[in-house]
Design a protein around this motif. Structure first.
Motif, PDB file in Angstrom:
ATOM      1  N   PHE A  69      43.160  39.500  32.064  1.00 14.88           N
ATOM      2  CA  PHE A  69      43.902  38.259  32.322  1.00 14.88           C
ATOM      3  C   PHE A  69      45.325  38.396  31.778  1.00 14.88           C
ATOM      4  O   PHE A  69      45.614  39.277  30.984  1.00 14.88           O
ATOM      5  CB  PHE A  69      43.168  37.082  31.658  1.00 14.88           C
ATOM      6  N   TRP A  70      46.215  37.485  32.187  1.00 13.89           N
ATOM      7  CA  TRP A  70      47.625  37.634  31.800  1.00 13.89           C
ATOM      8  C   TRP A  70      47.995  36.934  30.502  1.00 13.89           C
ATOM      9  O   TRP A  70      49.082  37.125  29.996  1.00 13.89           O
ATOM     10  CB  TRP A  70      48.564  37.193  32.923  1.00 13.89           C
ATOM     11  N   LYS A  71      47.084  36.099  29.979  1.00 10.33           N
ATOM     12  CA  LYS A  71      47.402  35.419  28.725  1.00 10.33           C
ATOM     13  C   LYS A  71      46.748  36.173  27.574  1.00 10.33           C
ATOM     14  O   LYS A  71      45.697  36.777  27.738  1.00 10.33           O
ATOM     15  CB  LYS A  71      46.857  33.992  28.745  1.00 10.33           C
ATOM     16  N   GLU A  72      47.351  36.084  26.394  1.00  7.82           N
ATOM     17  CA  GLU A  72      46.801  36.792  25.230  1.00  7.82           C
ATOM     18  C   GLU A  72      45.573  36.099  24.664  1.00  7.82           C
ATOM     19  O   GLU A  72      44.638  36.734  24.191  1.00  7.82           O
ATOM     20  CB  GLU A  72      47.866  36.895  24.140  1.00  7.82           C
ATOM     21  N   GLU A  73      45.600  34.776  24.631  1.00  8.03           N
ATOM     22  CA  GLU A  73      44.444  34.002  24.184  1.00  8.03           C
ATOM     23  C   GLU A  73      44.613  32.559  24.623  1.00  8.03           C
ATOM     24  O   GLU A  73      45.687  32.172  25.093  1.00  8.03           O
ATOM     25  CB  GLU A  73      44.279  34.073  22.659  1.00  8.03           C
ATOM     26  N   GLY A  74      43.547  31.787  24.494  1.00  2.00           N
ATOM     27  CA  GLY A  74      43.662  30.371  24.846  1.00  2.00           C
ATOM     28  C   GLY A  74      42.456  29.858  25.594  1.00  2.00           C
ATOM     29  O   GLY A  74      41.410  30.508  25.660  1.00  2.00           O
ATOM     30  N   ALA A  75      42.609  28.663  26.162  1.00  2.00           N
ATOM     31  CA  ALA A  75      41.500  27.999  26.846  1.00  2.00           C
ATOM     32  C   ALA A  75      41.390  28.485  28.295  1.00  2.00           C
ATOM     33  O   ALA A  75      41.822  27.806  29.223  1.00  2.00           O
ATOM     34  CB  ALA A  75      41.720  26.491  26.783  1.00  2.00           C
ATOM     35  N   SER A  81      41.432  39.272  27.777  1.00  2.00           N
ATOM     36  CA  SER A  81      42.837  39.698  27.726  1.00  2.00           C
ATOM     37  C   SER A  81      42.986  41.212  27.563  1.00  2.00           C
ATOM     38  O   SER A  81      42.068  41.894  27.094  1.00  2.00           O
ATOM     39  CB  SER A  81      43.564  39.006  26.570  1.00  2.00           C
ATOM     40  N   SER A  82      44.156  41.683  27.920  1.00  2.00           N
ATOM     41  CA  SER A  82      44.477  43.107  27.768  1.00  2.00           C
ATOM     42  C   SER A  82      44.417  43.515  26.304  1.00  2.00           C
ATOM     43  O   SER A  82      43.980  44.616  25.967  1.00  2.00           O
ATOM     44  CB  SER A  82      45.886  43.391  28.296  1.00  2.00           C
ATOM     45  N   THR A  83      44.873  42.631  25.423  1.00  2.00           N
ATOM     46  CA  THR A  83      44.861  42.937  23.992  1.00  2.00           C
ATOM     47  C   THR A  83      43.426  43.094  23.501  1.00  2.00           C
ATOM     48  O   THR A  83      43.113  43.998  22.719  1.00  2.00           O
ATOM     49  CB  THR A  83      45.559  41.803  23.202  1.00  2.00           C
ATOM     50  N   LEU A  85      40.890  44.003  25.287  1.00  2.00           N
ATOM     51  CA  LEU A  85      40.382  45.260  25.853  1.00  2.00           C
ATOM     52  C   LEU A  85      40.894  46.455  25.077  1.00  2.00           C
ATOM     53  O   LEU A  85      40.161  47.391  24.769  1.00  2.00           O
ATOM     54  CB  LEU A  85      40.787  45.372  27.325  1.00  2.00           C
ATOM     55  N   SER A  86      42.174  46.400  24.754  1.00  2.00           N
ATOM     56  CA  SER A  86      42.786  47.480  24.011  1.00  2.00           C
ATOM     57  C   SER A  86      42.120  47.612  22.634  1.00  2.00           C
ATOM     58  O   SER A  86      41.863  48.722  22.147  1.00  2.00           O
ATOM     59  CB  SER A  86      44.278  47.200  23.906  1.00  2.00           C
ATOM     60  N   SER A  87      41.797  46.478  22.039  1.00  5.08           N
ATOM     61  CA  SER A  87      41.166  46.528  20.701  1.00  5.08           C
ATOM     62  C   SER A  87      39.757  47.121  20.762  1.00  5.08           C
ATOM     63  O   SER A  87      39.219  47.557  19.753  1.00  5.08           O
ATOM     64  CB  SER A  87      41.149  45.134  20.055  1.00  5.08           C
ATOM     65  N   LEU A  88      39.154  47.132  21.950  1.00  8.84           N
ATOM     66  CA  LEU A  88      37.821  47.744  22.094  1.00  8.84           C
ATOM     67  C   LEU A  88      37.913  49.231  22.426  1.00  8.84           C
ATOM     68  O   LEU A  88      36.898  49.911  22.525  1.00  8.84           O
ATOM     69  CB  LEU A  88      37.037  47.058  23.217  1.00  8.84           C
ATOM     70  N   GLY A  89      39.129  49.698  22.671  1.00  6.84           N
ATOM     71  CA  GLY A  89      39.287  51.124  22.958  1.00  6.84           C
ATOM     72  C   GLY A  89      39.619  51.442  24.405  1.00  6.84           C
ATOM     73  O   GLY A  89      39.705  52.613  24.779  1.00  6.84           O
ATOM     74  N   ALA A  90      39.799  50.419  25.254  1.00  4.72           N
ATOM     75  CA  ALA A  90      40.214  50.688  26.639  1.00  4.72           C
ATOM     76  C   ALA A  90      41.646  51.217  26.615  1.00  4.72           C
ATOM     77  O   ALA A  90      42.470  50.767  25.822  1.00  4.72           O
ATOM     78  CB  ALA A  90      40.148  49.418  27.477  1.00  4.72           C
ATOM     79  N   ARG A  91      41.925  52.187  27.445  1.00  5.94           N
ATOM     80  CA  ARG A  91      43.282  52.744  27.514  1.00  5.94           C
ATOM     81  C   ARG A  91      43.937  52.494  28.872  1.00  5.94           C
ATOM     82  O   ARG A  91      45.142  52.608  29.012  1.00  5.94           O
ATOM     83  CB  ARG A  91      43.237  54.254  27.237  1.00  5.94           C
ATOM     84  N   TYR A  92      43.130  52.208  29.871  1.00  7.20           N
ATOM     85  CA  TYR A  92      43.625  51.948  31.225  1.00  7.20           C
ATOM     86  C   TYR A  92      43.083  50.610  31.716  1.00  7.20           C
ATOM     87  O   TYR A  92      42.080  50.110  31.205  1.00  7.20           O
ATOM     88  CB  TYR A  92      43.108  53.022  32.196  1.00  7.20           C
ATOM     89  N   VAL A  93      43.728  50.064  32.732  1.00  7.72           N
ATOM     90  CA  VAL A  93      43.156  48.902  33.418  1.00  7.72           C
ATOM     91  C   VAL A  93      43.511  48.970  34.907  1.00  7.72           C
ATOM     92  O   VAL A  93      44.635  49.325  35.272  1.00  7.72           O
ATOM     93  CB  VAL A  93      43.634  47.566  32.781  1.00  7.72           C
ATOM     94  N   ILE A  94      42.508  48.705  35.735  1.00  2.68           N
ATOM     95  CA  ILE A  94      42.737  48.633  37.185  1.00  2.68           C
ATOM     96  C   ILE A  94      43.154  47.195  37.492  1.00  2.68           C
ATOM     97  O   ILE A  94      42.472  46.253  37.062  1.00  2.68           O
ATOM     98  CB  ILE A  94      41.431  48.956  37.964  1.00  2.68           C
ATOM     99  N   ASP A 115      52.324  42.913  33.519  1.00  6.05           N
ATOM    100  CA  ASP A 115      53.233  42.703  32.400  1.00  6.05           C
ATOM    101  C   ASP A 115      52.447  42.592  31.082  1.00  6.05           C
ATOM    102  O   ASP A 115      52.759  43.272  30.095  1.00  6.05           O
ATOM    103  CB  ASP A 115      54.046  41.421  32.666  1.00  6.05           C
ATOM    104  N   ALA A 116      51.383  41.790  31.087  1.00  5.91           N
ATOM    105  CA  ALA A 116      50.583  41.592  29.871  1.00  5.91           C
ATOM    106  C   ALA A 116      49.909  42.895  29.443  1.00  5.91           C
ATOM    107  O   ALA A 116      49.855  43.220  28.252  1.00  5.91           O
ATOM    108  CB  ALA A 116      49.530  40.512  30.111  1.00  5.91           C
TER     109      ALA A 116
END
Ligand code: PGA
Length: 259
Positions: A69-75, A81-83, A85-94, A115-116
């Protein structure tokens, strides 16, 4: 352009269990970790990202997600969020896969997600591709539009973290008309580079790897890279079979060594 090939497995909503996911990933990793000229990326459902990412070692076999999703956090119920995913170890996203576009994803949404995801440090694989082909080449306008709008917020300096996947919708999945031909792939790769050159510049356009996706299997994969000039592949069904996907990885290694 790097000579290395990028081979991405898009697992979609499969396999059914984490145990199957771990088994398939282990089989893929065994081959992937031996190949110097191939970056392998497995994109499982969100729920399996962490377990598989913990099993990666080095940079030859990485894990990615199929959306963000494009937002970092929220309702935003149900979104990820990308962040995160990144914190779980993902390095890429389709992003912008045609199956998501069919569920209502627009170029504007892909642009915001891109962008996010770049901000979160992920490498973004943006999917573009026409629904069908027409005699007059109108379909190229659709690809051009998808590229321009999806990349509208990307700065030149971020291009090293962008990958474009050309996935003609008619060539994807069990109902595919046929896989694209290597000539189709070459023609659209040239178009994509032209659009990137116009948006950025020639040198930058060559930083961006262009992948092909749509009914890739162990038999046809070499042709897309050797004759079609693809810098790699986005593989759906065949990536869920560790043996077949490993064959594809080996063909990619040979192809990378050719040029
Ligand atoms: P397929 O899927 O290889 O099963 O055609 C490709 C994709 O949708 O990325």
């Amino acid at each position: 352009m790097k000579k290395k090939k990028i081979i991405v497995g898009n697992w979609k909503m499969a396999p059914r269990t984490i145990d199957e996911a771990k088994k398939t990933f282990a089989g893929i990793k065994k081959t992937a970790s031996t190949l110097r000229n191939v970056d392998t990326v497995v994109c499982p459902p969100f729920i399996f990202v962490r377990e598989l990412a913990e099993r990666t070692s080095g940079k030859r076999c990485l894990v990615g997600a199929q959306d963000a999703f494009w937002k970092e956090e929220g309702a935003y119920t149900g979104e990820i969020s990308s962040t995160q995913l990144s914190s779980l170890g993902a390095r890429y996203v389709i992003l912008g896969h045609s199956e998501r576009r069919a569920m209502g994803e627009t170029n504007d949404m892909v642009s915001k997600k891109t962008d996010a995801s770049l901000r979160a440090g992920l490498t973004v694989i943006i999917c573009v591709g026409e629904q069908s082909r027409d005699q007059h080449g109108e379909y190229t306008k659709r690809i051009e539009e998808q590229l321009k709008q999806s990349l509208s917020q990307v700065q030149k300096k971020s291009l090293s973290n962008i990958v474009i996947a050309y996935e003609p919708v008619w060539a994807i999945g069990a109902n595919a008309v046929r896989p694209a031909s290597p000539e189709d792939v070459l023609e659209v790769s040239i178009l994509i580079r032209k659009v990137l050159t116009n948006m950025f510049d020639r040198e930058s356009s060559h930083i961006v790897p262009i992948l092909y996706g749509g009914s890739v299997d162990a038999k046809n994969c070499g042709s897309f890279m050797n004759e079609g000039g693809a810098n790699g592949l986005l593989v759906g069904r065949a990536s869920l079979d560790a043996k077949q996907f490993s064959e594809i990885l080996k063909v990619a290694e040979q192809s990378a060594k050719r040029k």
